[in-house]
Each structure stands twice: as structure tokens, then as C-alpha cells.
Enzyme design. Structure first.
Site, PDB file in Angstrom:
ATOM      1  N   GLU A 238      -6.956   6.330 -12.113  1.00 22.72           N
ATOM      2  CA  GLU A 238      -5.596   6.162 -11.608  1.00 22.72           C
ATOM      3  C   GLU A 238      -4.614   5.870 -12.737  1.00 22.72           C
ATOM      4  OE1 GLU A 238      -3.088   2.753  -9.094  1.00 22.72           O
ATOM      5  OE2 GLU A 238      -5.276   2.718  -9.120  1.00 22.72           O
TER       6      GLU A 238
ATOM      7  N   GLU B 194       0.712  -7.091 -17.978  1.00 19.90           N
ATOM      8  CA  GLU B 194       0.000  -8.248 -18.526  1.00 19.90           C
ATOM      9  C   GLU B 194      -1.508  -8.115 -18.314  1.00 19.90           C
ATOM     10  OE1 GLU B 194       4.199  -9.295 -17.778  1.00 19.90           O
ATOM     11  OE2 GLU B 194       2.647  -8.341 -16.571  1.00 19.90           O
TER      12      GLU B 194
ATOM     13  N   ILE C 161       0.839  -1.196   0.000  1.00 15.79           N
ATOM     14  CA  ILE C 161       0.000   0.000   0.000  1.00 15.79           C
ATOM     15  C   ILE C 161       0.874   1.246   0.000  1.00 15.79           C
ATOM     16  CG2 ILE C 161      -1.857   1.243   1.151  1.00 15.79           C
ATOM     17  CD1 ILE C 161      -2.543  -1.598  -0.004  1.00 15.79           C
TER      18      ILE C 161
END
Length: 396
Positions: A242, A367, A157
Site C-alpha cells: 500500500e 512519524e 475507512i
């Protein structure tokens, strides 16, 4: 799509550039060497208005666009991608997310302090066994009276070890799978919350990353963000924004690598001539410039796309994938152009190369982002046989 900047955006970009060169550049090397988060610099960023760019003015922000937010991140990333990452996690993953989804009371509790830099925000989604499979999280939130009791662990985080406020995702109806997730606003001093560990990373050092623990963590029901069991909608729209906004960080890395490489190629002499006259050096510079321009256009296109559809993920996923991979590739090319000097820590190029790599991993790996793009292009008709849900953003 109009990619030209307004006068206000140019002024904001130039102000961010001046701040980054004056306030951030002198501490960037120490941040990396000591893995030290410069809270004093972070607070000054807030005082200049750089932390609440998209936060509405009534909550202390500037009320500006995602483009403005991205321009600031690009300028910070040129001198310290690590600090740009922390600023992005704070201003976008936390503050912008809360501004879009929180109640008026929740916004009043957290946003003014976040915009001013008095408080630091973070988003807690990833878990030890739920990384790319974001909706596979195991943290639980059980309602008991007028509180939700959270139990679980969050991993990797950004800003976690220093955050004053967190947006935390937890399962409120585990039997409903992706449709049983909710989001909560959690204060650092909430009983039952703790920072289990600060993590030591290859790059982005100085941007604190941690493992967080929730043990019978009692959160008032008034801290539920968005609808009960509606966390996936909050999560996915937030991830798309984001990715679009954080695409500015690898763009900043590319700009810095190109400018330093051009200057070196103009001045460094070998075999009686400037190395910029060597065709293989010219090839590296041309490729660096081409990928920088392509990355910038993709990021601007993604910033435009999220304004029209927060749930459409292909533009932001494509932009961050291309920009992040290009920044890693060309940071290494810049080291090659500089030769032995580029490999030394006297120059920031080796730090930029280490920092660049994270953007291929965070906000969904390259990916996973490629799967997001392909599945959105193909549409829901190619659902996997026997799958309970289509191969869509809900499983990314």
C-alpha cells in the site's frame, strides 16, 4: 534496478492520462465542493481496466505489475487525488490483497465485480483506539458453528460508506496479541454490518470515509482470508505494498504543481518582466523539480522492493514519507508562486494542498513510518528492555 517503462506501461499511462483529463477533470471540483463520490466515473474506470490492474486475468483483471498500478494512480492524482485515493484503496488495499491471500472461491465471489467497477472494495483496519498501533485493535470475531460473529467499530475507512466488499481485521484469539488477529471478507449486505457515519474531511473530499459498525455480524467461516490467527502477515505485507503504490499519489500532485507553476512563471509579468526571471521563483521551481524526481525514484525503488520481499518495510515507508511531505510543501509553494490567484478556488492548487496533507497521516503517519525505517535499519538487537516483542513492524 531498471526504472525505464515498457511499451505496454507507457501505453497504459497515456490511456490513464487521457481518461483522467476527459472524464475526471470535469467533475473534480464538484467532487470536492459537494464531497460527492462519482460512482459513474468509477464504473467507467473499471470498464477501461484501471481498477483491476494487478488482479489475475482469470478474475477479470489485467494481471500487470505494481508499477502499472502506480502509473494509473499518478495520472488520476494529477486531476483528483481524492479519486486516486479511492481507486488505490479499492484496487490495492482490497483487490490486490484478496488476490494475494484469498481462496479461489473468495476471489471468484469478489474480484470480477471489483475489476469491472460493478462493486467497490475497502479495507477495514483502523479503529477509534487503534490507528498507528494497528495491531491494538479491539474488534472481536468469535467462532460459533459455521460462522464467525464480529463485534466492533472501524474508523477512518476509505470507501467504507460505499463499499460492497470489505476486508476486515478482527481479534480471533485476543490473548495471543498480534498473533491472534484474522482477516475476513465481508459483504455489505451481511446482517449486523452498518455504516455508522460518513466523515467530513479537510481534504480528499469526494473520497468517502466512514465509521463502520459490526454488531453480531455473522460471517461464514468460508470468508476467513488467509490462515486463522494469521492476519498480521496479511496486514503487514498489505501495508508495505500500500505504501509503495500510494506513493504515486503525492508524485502526481507534485507533477501537477510543477507544470502549473512553470506555465505561470513563463507567462505572468510583474515589474515589467516574467516572474520566472526572479531568482526566488526559480529557487522554488528548482526545489519542486528536485523533490519530484527524488520522490519518483524512491517510489519506483519501493515498488521494486516489494516484488522481492513483501515484509521489508523500509523502502515503502521511506518513499511515502518523503513523497507525501514533499507534495504538501510544494503544493503550498505552487500557491505562493501563483500569489492571490493560487489562493482562489478557481485554480485546483488549494485543493491539491488540502489533499496532499492526508498522505502524511494515512497508511501510517510520517512519524510511524520513520520509526519503521529506523527500526529495520537498526535490526532486532536493539530490542526495548522488558518488551515482549521487538520494536518491529508488528507493532506499527
Amino acid at each position: 534496478m531498471d526504472l525505464s517503462l515498457s511499451d505496454d506501461e507507457r501505453e497504459l499511462r497515456d490511456a490513464a492520462r487521457r481518461f483522467a483529463r476527459k472524464e475526471i477533470a470535469p467533475v473534480a471540483e464538484r467532487m470536492d465542493r459537494e464531497d460527492r463520490f462519482p460512482r459513474d466515473v468509477f464504473r467507467r474506470l473499471g470498464e477501461q481496466g484501471f481498477l483491476g490492474v494487478t488482479v489475475p486475468t482469470e478474475y477479470g483483471g489485467l494481471g500487470l505489475s505494481y508499477v502499472a498500478q502506480a502509473l494509473i494512480l499518478e495520472e488520476i492524482a494529477r486531476v483528483s487525488p481524492a479519486l486516486a485515493l479511492s481507486v488505490g484503496a479499492h484496487s490495492n488495499l482490497f483487490a490486490d490483497n484478496l488476490a494475494r491471500n484469498g481462496t479461489a472461491a473468495q476471489k471468484q465471489w469478489a474480484l470480477p465485480a471489483a475489476a469491472s467497477g460493478a462493486a467497490i472494495g475497502a479495507l477495514a483496519l483502523t479503529e477509534p483506539n487503534a490507528g498507528s498501533d494497528a495491531v491494538g485493535l479491539s474488534t472481536r470475531a468469535e467462532r460459533i458453528g459455521d460462522h464467525y460473529v464480529l463485534n466492533g467499530t472501524k474508523q477512518f475507512i476509505t470507501n467504507g460508506p460505499v463499499a460492497d466488499w470489505l476486508l476486515v481485521y478482527a481479534k480471533t484469539a485476543p490473548e495471543r496479541g498480534a498473533h491472534g488477529i484474522s482477516a475476513f471478507l465481508v459483504a455489505r449486505d451481511t446482517p449486523g454490518f452498518s455504516v455508522a457515519k460518513s466523515l467530513d474531511k479537510m481534504g480528499m473530499r469526494g473520497s468517502p470515509t466512514g465509521e463502520l459498525a459490526f454488531q453480531d455480524c455473522r460471517v461464514p467461516t468460508t470468508h476467513l482470508v488467509g490462515e486463522l490467527h494469521g492476519g498480521v502477515a496479511v496486514m503487514m505485507s498489505g501495508l508495505n505494498v500500500e505504501r509503495a503504490v500510494l506513493g504515486a499519489i503525492p508524485v502526481g500532485i507534485l507533477v501537477e504543481c510543477l507544470e502549473r507553476s512553470l506555465e505561470y512563471a513563463r507567462t505572468r509579468e510583474q515589474f515589467g518582466q516574467k516572474i520566472g526571471r526572479f531568482e526566488l521563483i526559480q529557487e522554488k521551481l528548482a526545489d519542486m523539480y528536485t523533490d519530484l524526481e527524488a520522490a519518483r525514484w524512491l517510489v519506483f525503488a519501493a515498488l521494486d522492493a516489494v516484488l522481492h520481499d513483501l515484509r521489508s518495510a523500509r523502502a515503502s515507508s521511506a518513499a511515502l514519507t518523503f513523497a507525501s511531505e514533499a507534495s504538501t510543501r510544494h503544493a503550498l509553494a505552487a500557491i505562493q508562486i501563483h500569489g492571490g490567484y493560487g489562493y482562489m478556488r478557481d485554480l485546483p492548487l488549494e485543493r491539491l494542498a488540502r489533499d496532499a496533507k492526508l498522505l502524511e497521516i494515512g497508511a501510517g503517519t510520517s512519524e510511524i513510518r520513520r520509526l519503521v525505517v529506523a527500526r529495520e535499519l537498526l535490526g532486532p538487537d536493539l530490542e526495548e528492555p522488558g518488551s515482549a516483542t521487538p520494536p518491529s513492524k508488528e507493532r506499527i
